[in-house]
Design a protein around this motif. Sequence first.
Motif, PDB file in Angstrom:
ATOM      1  N   PHE A 318       0.831  -1.196   0.000  1.00 23.90           N
ATOM      2  CA  PHE A 318       0.000   0.000   0.000  1.00 23.90           C
ATOM      3  C   PHE A 318       0.870   1.251   0.000  1.00 23.90           C
ATOM      4  N   ALA A 319       0.422   2.274  -0.730  1.00 16.53           N
ATOM      5  CA  ALA A 319       1.140   3.543  -0.705  1.00 16.53           C
ATOM      6  C   ALA A 319       1.072   4.171   0.677  1.00 16.53           C
ATOM      7  N   GLU A 320      -0.058   4.016   1.360  1.00 15.48           N
ATOM      8  CA  GLU A 320      -0.250   4.451   2.740  1.00 15.48           C
ATOM      9  C   GLU A 320      -0.881   3.303   3.512  1.00 15.48           C
ATOM     10  N   PRO A 321      -0.519   3.113   4.788  1.00 15.44           N
ATOM     11  CA  PRO A 321      -1.090   2.002   5.560  1.00 15.44           C
ATOM     12  C   PRO A 321      -2.619   2.052   5.576  1.00 15.44           C
ATOM     13  N   ARG A 322      -3.236   0.887   5.537  1.00 15.44           N
ATOM     14  CA  ARG A 322      -4.691   0.764   5.608  1.00 15.44           C
ATOM     15  C   ARG A 322      -5.050   0.003   6.883  1.00 15.44           C
ATOM     16  N   ARG A 323      -5.707   0.693   7.789  1.00 16.17           N
ATOM     17  CA  ARG A 323      -6.069   0.132   9.094  1.00 16.17           C
ATOM     18  C   ARG A 323      -4.852  -0.475   9.781  1.00 16.17           C
ATOM     19  N   GLY A 324      -3.694   0.164   9.612  1.00 17.08           N
ATOM     20  CA  GLY A 324      -2.488  -0.307  10.260  1.00 17.08           C
ATOM     21  C   GLY A 324      -1.700  -1.349   9.491  1.00 17.08           C
ATOM     22  N   PHE A 325      -2.193  -1.771   8.327  1.00 15.65           N
ATOM     23  CA  PHE A 325      -1.492  -2.775   7.531  1.00 15.65           C
ATOM     24  C   PHE A 325      -0.745  -2.100   6.378  1.00 15.65           C
ATOM     25  N   ASP A 326       0.503  -2.545   6.184  1.00 17.76           N
ATOM     26  CA  ASP A 326       1.332  -1.982   5.124  1.00 17.76           C
ATOM     27  C   ASP A 326       1.265  -2.774   3.831  1.00 17.76           C
ATOM     28  N   GLY A 327       0.749  -3.994   3.895  1.00 17.22           N
ATOM     29  CA  GLY A 327       0.680  -4.791   2.680  1.00 17.22           C
ATOM     30  C   GLY A 327       0.080  -6.156   2.936  1.00 17.22           C
ATOM     31  N   ILE A 328      -0.024  -6.925   1.850  1.00 17.22           N
ATOM     32  CA  ILE A 328      -0.624  -8.264   1.904  1.00 17.22           C
ATOM     33  C   ILE A 328       0.281  -9.237   1.157  1.00 17.22           C
ATOM     34  N   GLY A 358       9.685  -4.336   6.734  1.00 20.44           N
ATOM     35  CA  GLY A 358       9.109  -4.041   8.041  1.00 20.44           C
ATOM     36  C   GLY A 358       7.627  -3.768   7.939  1.00 20.44           C
ATOM     37  N   GLY A 359       7.061  -3.162   8.990  1.00 21.15           N
ATOM     38  CA  GLY A 359       5.643  -2.851   9.002  1.00 21.15           C
ATOM     39  C   GLY A 359       4.800  -4.040   9.398  1.00 21.15           C
ATOM     40  N   ARG A 360       3.497  -3.854   9.337  1.00 19.30           N
ATOM     41  CA  ARG A 360       2.543  -4.904   9.696  1.00 19.30           C
ATOM     42  C   ARG A 360       1.851  -5.403   8.432  1.00 19.30           C
ATOM     43  N   TRP A 361       1.836  -6.723   8.248  1.00 22.20           N
ATOM     44  CA  TRP A 361       1.328  -7.308   7.013  1.00 22.20           C
ATOM     45  C   TRP A 361       0.258  -8.356   7.303  1.00 22.20           C
ATOM     46  N   ILE A 362      -0.567  -8.608   6.291  1.00 23.60           N
ATOM     47  CA  ILE A 362      -1.488  -9.745   6.294  1.00 23.60           C
ATOM     48  C   ILE A 362      -0.833 -10.870   5.501  1.00 23.60           C
ATOM     49  N   HIS A 363      -0.592 -12.006   6.171  1.00 24.96           N
ATOM     50  CA  HIS A 363      -0.037 -13.181   5.516  1.00 24.96           C
ATOM     51  C   HIS A 363      -1.194 -14.151   5.284  1.00 24.96           C
ATOM     52  N   TRP A 364      -1.474 -14.464   4.024  1.00 24.65           N
ATOM     53  CA  TRP A 364      -2.767 -15.039   3.663  1.00 24.65           C
ATOM     54  C   TRP A 364      -2.582 -16.253   2.767  1.00 24.65           C
ATOM     55  N   LEU A 407     -11.195  -9.152   3.608  1.00 26.59           N
ATOM     56  CA  LEU A 407     -10.723  -7.766   3.507  1.00 26.59           C
ATOM     57  C   LEU A 407     -11.636  -6.810   4.273  1.00 26.59           C
ATOM     58  N   SER A 408     -12.928  -7.051   4.221  1.00 27.60           N
ATOM     59  CA  SER A 408     -13.854  -6.187   4.957  1.00 27.60           C
ATOM     60  C   SER A 408     -13.686  -6.323   6.467  1.00 27.60           C
ATOM     61  N   MET A 409     -13.315  -7.513   6.939  1.00 25.65           N
ATOM     62  CA  MET A 409     -13.138  -7.732   8.359  1.00 25.65           C
ATOM     63  C   MET A 409     -11.784  -7.238   8.866  1.00 25.65           C
ATOM     64  N   THR A 410     -10.798  -7.153   7.977  1.00 26.86           N
ATOM     65  CA  THR A 410      -9.435  -6.795   8.412  1.00 26.86           C
ATOM     66  C   THR A 410      -9.092  -5.344   8.093  1.00 26.86           C
ATOM     67  N   ILE A 411      -9.368  -4.924   6.872  1.00 29.17           N
ATOM     68  CA  ILE A 411      -9.028  -3.563   6.476  1.00 29.17           C
ATOM     69  C   ILE A 411     -10.195  -2.607   6.672  1.00 29.17           C
ATOM     70  N   GLY A 412     -11.389  -3.174   6.891  1.00 29.88           N
ATOM     71  CA  GLY A 412     -12.518  -2.332   7.255  1.00 29.88           C
ATOM     72  C   GLY A 412     -13.215  -1.687   6.077  1.00 29.88           C
ATOM     73  N   LEU A 413     -13.448  -2.433   5.001  1.00 30.02           N
ATOM     74  CA  LEU A 413     -14.165  -1.872   3.858  1.00 30.02           C
ATOM     75  C   LEU A 413     -15.624  -1.712   4.212  1.00 30.02           C
ATOM     76  N   ILE A 414     -16.251  -0.789   3.521  1.00 31.42           N
ATOM     77  CA  ILE A 414     -17.701  -0.576   3.744  1.00 31.42           C
ATOM     78  C   ILE A 414     -18.488  -1.425   2.750  1.00 31.42           C
TER      79      ILE A 414
END
Length: 414
Positions: A318-328, A358-364, A407-414
């Motif tokens: 991500f260009a900017e963190p999304r809900r605290g995550f830097d990438g997937i 570094g940063g916080r990632w979703i490992h999926w 993605l809706s549960m982790t990154i908080g999509l509407i």
Amino acid sequence: MSDALGGQVETQRVDSQRAECFAAEIRKYLIGRVGARPITDELDRWRSTGLDGSLYGSPVLSWWVLEGQRFGRRNESLCESWSYLVRQARMLLTAYSPRMRVTESPDGPVDWVGTIQQRASEGSSSFVCLTSHVGLGDDERRALCGWAGWVSGLWRDYCASIRKDRKPSEVEPLERIASITSARGGAPNMSQIHRWAHIARRSRWPLLRNVVAESLRSAIDMRQIDRIPLPAEPAELFELLCLVRVLRTLEPKPTAIRWMMHDHDNTIAVPGMTAHFQYTFPRAEVVRSGAFNPQLAHALTAFGISEVPVRTDVIIRFAEPRRGFDGILIEAKSGGASHGDALLQLQAYGATIRARWGGRWIHWAVVEREDGAIRPERWERLAARASAPEHGDLVVFSTADEIERVLSMTIGLI
């Protein structure tokens, strides 16, 4: 023996159907429609179809015109050959031969209608004479300058949204060519595009016929966009499907997409994020990342063991963190593969990503079959852990059909 052969044929048929469905879904996101004959590689035959003006707004059009296509004898994309194109266009413009010429005496066939209009508007006694047409014609000149303005507009918009590593000013020479006929600007209407393409295609000049006409065709002919390459193997196509489903969820209607090029760059970009398809880490970096204990890492190096996971399926930054995550990080397993088949890869790539970025990632880990679905009672635990940064990276196991919900549960999509 016949039963075994029949089973093999049936498996191949099912795999082919799956691949067609995957390709259709991927193309629908890229160009906003599904082709009449979804395939997994380039078309070997043209199919007849009408022109669709809505294609001009396809998010993948700019990439296809500027980077995806290869033109002429040089077999280069437009963005790789700006300076060459400018030189060729300027040389061609020096051969401009206007069809009409204003002279003080009738030294050639006279266009009397044009002469009367000239004298009425200018108040002079000059004549409008026909000239020999040996160089670049009036229509060809307008088509060349119009194309230069159109391509310049595409490139500036593309740099602003996707290729931030390139300078929009790279096309200033083409914009100066476009200004010769006041064609500067990146949004001509479809009738102009059609006319320029028609004139360029019938031209005897190679630049117009091989470069201008072919690039303009992409804006008006759906068959050109259908040639966007996709992997031929069902397993790779499933990996790409997972990536597209993530992109479609996070960016449902992108204005531009930079698609991958297998020959040198498997990077896919949409505004706000960049994805790496089948990105390969250096083996030494994976070994010393901390994924293996020191004794095992030393042994892998000392004995030259090559069977170390190095090629990821999907990495999204991500260009900017999304809900605290830097990438997937995604490991996709198609067919009858299970989540357990992805464990070693998740461990190795996750440690390598932490060491590098570094940063916080979703490992999926994503599987295709239904029995890998998340049980209902575990969704709340997933959401709770995603909202707790102190737990570090988030590890998720799901099916491809659950991508949007995860993605809706982790990154908080509407």
